[in-house]
Design a protein around this motif. Sequence first.
Motif, mmCIF file in Angstrom:
data_model
loop_
_atom_site.group_PDB
_atom_site.id
_atom_site.type_symbol
_atom_site.label_atom_id
_atom_site.label_comp_id
_atom_site.label_asym_id
_atom_site.label_seq_id
_atom_site.Cartn_x
_atom_site.Cartn_y
_atom_site.Cartn_z
ATOM 1 N N TRP A 49 -3.057 16.892 -6.162
ATOM 2 C CA TRP A 49 -3.846 16.590 -7.371
ATOM 3 C C TRP A 49 -3.786 17.712 -8.265
ATOM 4 N N GLY A 50 -3.343 17.087 -9.827
ATOM 5 C CA GLY A 50 -3.255 18.206 -10.810
ATOM 6 C C GLY A 50 -1.741 18.383 -11.094
ATOM 7 N N GLU A 51 -0.859 17.696 -10.315
ATOM 8 C CA GLU A 51 0.635 17.756 -10.396
ATOM 9 C C GLU A 51 0.683 16.466 -10.958
ATOM 10 N N ASP A 52 2.191 16.122 -11.516
ATOM 11 C CA ASP A 52 2.324 14.648 -11.961
ATOM 12 C C ASP A 52 2.811 14.017 -10.665
ATOM 13 N N PRO A 53 2.302 12.656 -10.575
ATOM 14 C CA PRO A 53 2.548 12.047 -9.471
ATOM 15 C C PRO A 53 4.009 11.353 -9.416
ATOM 16 N N ASP A 54 4.479 11.117 -8.473
ATOM 17 C CA ASP A 54 5.887 10.171 -8.152
ATOM 18 C C ASP A 54 5.596 9.169 -8.944
ATOM 19 N N PRO A 55 6.625 8.744 -9.912
ATOM 20 C CA PRO A 55 6.621 7.466 -10.390
ATOM 21 C C PRO A 55 6.225 6.149 -9.701
ATOM 22 N N GLU A 56 6.612 6.010 -8.589
ATOM 23 C CA GLU A 56 6.268 5.060 -7.438
ATOM 24 C C GLU A 56 4.817 4.699 -7.560
ATOM 25 N N VAL B 165 0.807 -1.277 -0.119
ATOM 26 C CA VAL B 165 -0.001 0.123 -0.039
ATOM 27 C C VAL B 165 0.994 1.356 0.002
ATOM 28 N N ILE B 166 0.474 2.180 -0.868
ATOM 29 C CA ILE B 166 0.990 3.611 -0.857
ATOM 30 C C ILE B 166 -0.196 4.484 -0.266
ATOM 31 N N VAL B 167 0.050 5.133 0.567
ATOM 32 C CA VAL B 167 -0.970 5.884 1.157
ATOM 33 C C VAL B 167 -0.699 7.431 0.810
ATOM 34 N N THR B 168 -1.478 8.251 0.457
ATOM 35 C CA THR B 168 -1.153 9.528 -0.057
ATOM 36 C C THR B 168 -2.043 10.550 0.648
ATOM 37 N N ASP B 169 -1.403 11.819 0.890
ATOM 38 C CA ASP B 169 -2.196 13.152 1.106
ATOM 39 C C ASP B 169 -1.313 14.232 1.194
ATOM 40 N N LEU B 170 -1.791 15.429 1.460
ATOM 41 C CA LEU B 170 -1.075 16.610 1.488
ATOM 42 C C LEU B 170 0.011 16.633 2.284
ATOM 43 N N ARG B 171 1.171 17.329 2.082
ATOM 44 C CA ARG B 171 2.276 17.574 3.089
ATOM 45 C C ARG B 171 1.990 17.627 4.355
ATOM 46 N N ASP B 172 1.044 18.681 4.694
ATOM 47 C CA ASP B 172 0.804 19.012 5.989
ATOM 48 C C ASP B 172 0.054 17.780 6.778
ATOM 49 N N ARG B 173 -0.302 17.014 6.186
ATOM 50 C CA ARG B 173 -1.074 15.560 6.746
ATOM 51 C C ARG B 173 -0.269 14.504 6.801
ATOM 52 N N LEU B 174 1.259 14.362 6.368
ATOM 53 C CA LEU B 174 1.852 13.258 6.276
ATOM 54 C C LEU B 174 2.417 13.087 7.727
ATOM 55 N N ARG B 175 2.923 13.920 8.423
ATOM 56 C CA ARG B 175 3.300 13.734 9.878
ATOM 57 C C ARG B 175 2.416 12.779 10.597
#
Length: 198
Positions: free
Chosen positions: A176-183, A140-150
Amino acid sequence: MANNNEEEEEAVTPMVKLGSYGAEVRLVVGGEESAAEETMLLWGIQQPTLSKPNAFVSQASLQLSLDSCGHSLSILQSPSSLGTPGVTGAVMWDSGVVLGKFLEHAVDSGMLVLQGKKIVELGSGCGLVGCIAALLGSEVIVTDLRDRLRLLRKNIETNMKCVSLRGSVTATELIWGEDPDPELIDPTPDFVIGSDVV
């Protein structure tokens, strides 16, 4: 005659124990709507009041405890963050509990195989669904905005360090709207999930 047919149908439909709830329920089988029916079954087991949002979780508490996949998970929340406009990922929502329990039930009942599957979760918030998917054997790769990652990483560390994982879970930023990391996209995920995507 309709009553006899209904009774026969009930007799054929198996009763099963539902995940960690342990309650016996009638298994909904087949048809295109079975996933939706299973989700509604899971929702109904807790019998939430229709007028009460978040019947499963208390967003005022600093922690949510939930049993899943034979483990007791402890999800930290930051209710004070709700006062900031646009911040929803710092607390749990009912939809995350329902999706997590749905995944657990679908695997337990053989309707879904997650072992070894790549899952990308969008808007993971506190990370409950991703942790459950990892316990079920997914990468699993979980994603969110930078300020939620901690908070997201803290919940992963707290809940996944003391269990023998069949899968894995990592957290990364996704805007969203930016190119996602290749992983995230290479190799292509088997499933992209989101329980409360805002």
